[in-house]
Design a protein around this motif. Structure first.
Motif, short mmCIF file in Angstrom:
data_model
loop_
_atom_site.label_atom_id
_atom_site.label_comp_id
_atom_site.label_asym_id
_atom_site.label_seq_id
_atom_site.Cartn_x
_atom_site.Cartn_y
_atom_site.Cartn_z
N ALA A 160 0.87 -1.26 -0.03
CA ALA A 160 -0.05 0.07 -0.13
C ALA A 160 1.00 1.15 -0.17
O ALA A 160 0.51 2.27 -0.56
CB ALA A 160 -0.90 0.04 1.10
N ARG A 161 1.98 1.28 0.74
CA ARG A 161 2.93 2.32 0.84
C ARG A 161 3.39 2.60 -0.56
O ARG A 161 3.60 3.80 -0.75
CB ARG A 161 3.70 2.33 1.96
N PHE A 162 4.11 1.49 -1.04
CA PHE A 162 4.91 1.58 -2.24
C PHE A 162 3.78 2.13 -3.61
O PHE A 162 4.06 3.04 -4.34
CB PHE A 162 5.36 0.11 -2.70
N PHE A 163 2.56 1.54 -3.40
CA PHE A 163 1.92 1.87 -4.82
C PHE A 163 1.18 3.27 -4.64
O PHE A 163 0.45 3.88 -5.45
CB PHE A 163 0.73 0.75 -4.90
N GLU A 164 1.25 3.93 -3.26
CA GLU A 164 0.72 5.32 -3.13
C GLU A 164 1.63 6.17 -4.09
O GLU A 164 2.88 6.60 -3.71
CB GLU A 164 0.76 5.90 -1.76
N GLY A 165 1.03 6.79 -5.08
CA GLY A 165 1.62 7.54 -6.13
C GLY A 165 2.47 7.15 -7.03
O GLY A 165 3.17 7.78 -7.85
N ALA A 166 2.37 5.70 -6.93
CA ALA A 166 3.37 4.98 -8.31
C ALA A 166 2.86 4.92 -9.35
O ALA A 166 1.47 4.88 -9.63
CB ALA A 166 3.92 3.60 -7.58
N ALA A 167 3.70 4.98 -10.65
CA ALA A 167 3.22 4.76 -11.89
C ALA A 167 3.27 3.20 -12.20
O ALA A 167 4.08 2.48 -11.49
CB ALA A 167 4.01 5.44 -12.72
N GLY A 168 2.59 2.81 -12.99
CA GLY A 168 2.74 1.27 -13.58
C GLY A 168 1.78 0.93 -14.40
O GLY A 168 1.11 1.50 -14.83
N CYS A 169 1.91 -0.58 -14.94
CA CYS A 169 1.01 -1.27 -15.53
C CYS A 169 0.83 -2.43 -14.89
O CYS A 169 1.67 -3.21 -14.60
CB CYS A 169 1.75 -1.37 -16.88
N MET A 170 -0.51 -3.10 -14.86
CA MET A 170 -0.74 -4.15 -14.26
C MET A 170 -1.34 -5.23 -15.34
O MET A 170 -1.92 -6.41 -14.89
CB MET A 170 -2.15 -3.90 -13.35
N ALA A 171 -0.82 -5.09 -16.62
CA ALA A 171 -1.11 -6.03 -17.41
C ALA A 171 0.42 -6.09 -18.25
O ALA A 171 0.08 -5.67 -19.55
CB ALA A 171 -2.25 -5.81 -18.32
N VAL A 172 1.25 -6.83 -17.90
CA VAL A 172 2.64 -7.01 -18.49
C VAL A 172 2.71 -8.29 -19.11
O VAL A 172 2.69 -9.23 -18.22
CB VAL A 172 3.69 -6.61 -17.61
N ASP A 173 2.79 -8.40 -20.36
CA ASP A 173 3.20 -9.82 -20.96
C ASP A 173 4.64 -9.99 -20.82
O ASP A 173 5.47 -9.36 -21.13
CB ASP A 173 2.86 -9.72 -22.48
#
Length: 425
Positions: A31-44
């Motif tokens: 939860a702490r890491f993903f606060e404000g993080a950019a990203g993609c939840m569908a990486v092949d």
């Protein structure tokens, strides 16, 4: 005013897929890491979607057919335990850590695959003693940074229990915290295998997997605390990623048992001594190599029959040309894909059978596009647009994106820089 130095910490959570992350976002470290993080939840991932090809793609931006690490282990049919692609020499072209070194940056790697004998400042390579005349300590020292490893083993060796988890990740984690405190590398690559081990041993939805994710949460919390305590958080791009996911399995396919019956493999005292056709497994897929090219039509007809009958666990059949178009080893004659619930092994015991106690309950190696089989990529820190989400990307995009953040260039890659993540300079 001088620009602050930009560092990067890359943390790979082996076999952690997108679904695992979604379930873990309630855990404090995540939860702490993903606060404000950019990203993609569908990486092949890559094909085959296994650890060593995947991690090499992450640091090169190239598919296995181009970077050369096409499997975890080498083709050594006579050996009970084949050697892995441990050494840097197997990678064709440059890597993120090579370019960092050329730019004058200090580098560290903790159990990152395919880094043995790499030119990394502080290196604990992922390698194990695979010969009766050596041992683990000597093998590691000979392939990494000797004094660095010596100090880590002195301080944290008591945490290890061979390569068993979670003890191995406990050692790696303690070594990472010490490395950040003592050396402050410019680029640090870390490989945690706790979840991968639990999925293999107990299945993808087991309580043991949840417990491993909870341990990862505690590790993430301490890493973030350490970066803040050392005043490194504002200058560090913190990257959290997976290499592939896993699927539950209950049946084994051993194509070499059929090849033995056909006379294409010869054995002596139960060991393969020679072969004209050989199946080299990648868990959820398998390469088929042919030495005697006259057998090509006959092998093709056999594999096609097995696929078409739909009762032997073979879902798809690809030619070598098709395999290389998907990024796999173009030297194979064919590639076969396992159906759900099945995976491949290299032995000649029996063609198909149910798994037994102590054998895999979860596997990877399948086509990365399969539904629910994607992994994730997330990052935060200087140069990153907060909360920027990208709908879809490929593992090969990660290397060029990370290189761009460090002002480095990986040259010709199969992936591209995901500029949506980057703040405009």
């Amino acid at each position: 005013m001088n620009k602050r130095k930009r560092r990067m910490l890359i943390l790979s959570l082996d076999a952690v897929g997108s679904r695992d992350i979604e379930k873990a976002k309630d855990l404090p470290g995540f939860a702490r890491f993903f606060e404000g993080a950019a990203g993609c939840m569908a990486v092949d991932s890559v094909y085959p979607s296994i650890t060593y090809p995947a991690h090499t793609t992450i640091v090169t931006g190239r598919y296995p057919c181009h970077h050369g690490v096409v499997n975890n282990t080498k083709i050594q049919p006579g050996r009970k335990s084949p050697d892995w692609f441990w050494q840097r020499k197997y990678i064709r072209g440059t890597t993120l850590y090579d370019e960092a070194r050329s730019a004058g940056m200090t580098t560290a790697a903790l159990l990152w695959p395919v880094t043995a004998k790499a030119k990394i400042t502080y290196n604990v390579p992922e390698i194990f003693a695979n010969r009766p005349w050596t041992n683990q300590i000597l093998t590691s020292l000979a392939n990494g940074t000797p004094m660095y490893q010596f100090h880590l083993n002195q301080k944290f060796g008591h945490l290890r229990n061979g390569i068993r988890e979670p003890e191995l990740d406990n050692f790696t984690h303690a070594s990472l915290i010490y490395t950040l405190e003592t050396y402050r590398p410019d680029l640090t690559l870390v490989h945690f295998t706790d979840v991968d081990s639990q999925k293999h041993d107990y299945g993808t939805e087991s309580p043991q997997v949840r417990a491993a994710m909870e341990r990862h949460s505690h590790r993430l919390m301490e890493i973030q605390d350490t970066l803040e305590r050392l005043d490194m958080d504002k200058e560090t791009v913190f990257v959290l990623l997976g290499d592939h996911s896993q699927k539950d399995v209950s049946e084994i396919i051993c194509l070499n048992a059929l090849f033995l019956e056909k006379g294409w493999i010869s054995q002596r005292r139960g060991k393969i001594r020679d072969w004209r056709v050989y199946s080299k497994g990648c868990d959820g897929s398998a390469y088929i190599y042919i030495r005697d090219k006259q057998l090509y039509p006959e092998v093709y007809e056999l594999l096609k029959k097995l696929r078409d009958e739909k009762r032997w666990g073979i879902e798809a059949l690809y030619t070598g040309k098709s395999a290389v178009r998907m990024g796999a080893d173009g030297a194979c004659a064919f590639m076969v894909e396992a159906a759900d619930g099945y995976f491949f092994r290299d032995d000649t015991e029996t063609f198909t059978r149910l798994t037994r106690g102590g054998e895999h309950k979860g596997c990877h190696g399948y086509r990365p596009e399969k539904t629910g089989y994607q992994t994730f990529f997330a990052l935060k820190g200087p140069g990153i647009r907060e909360n920027q989400a990208v709908e879809k990307m490929n593992l090969a995009d990660e290397g060029p994106t990370l290189a761009a953040l460090l002002g480095l260039d990986l040259g010709i890659t199969d992936g591209k820089v995901i500029r949506a993540f980057l703040e405009k300079e």
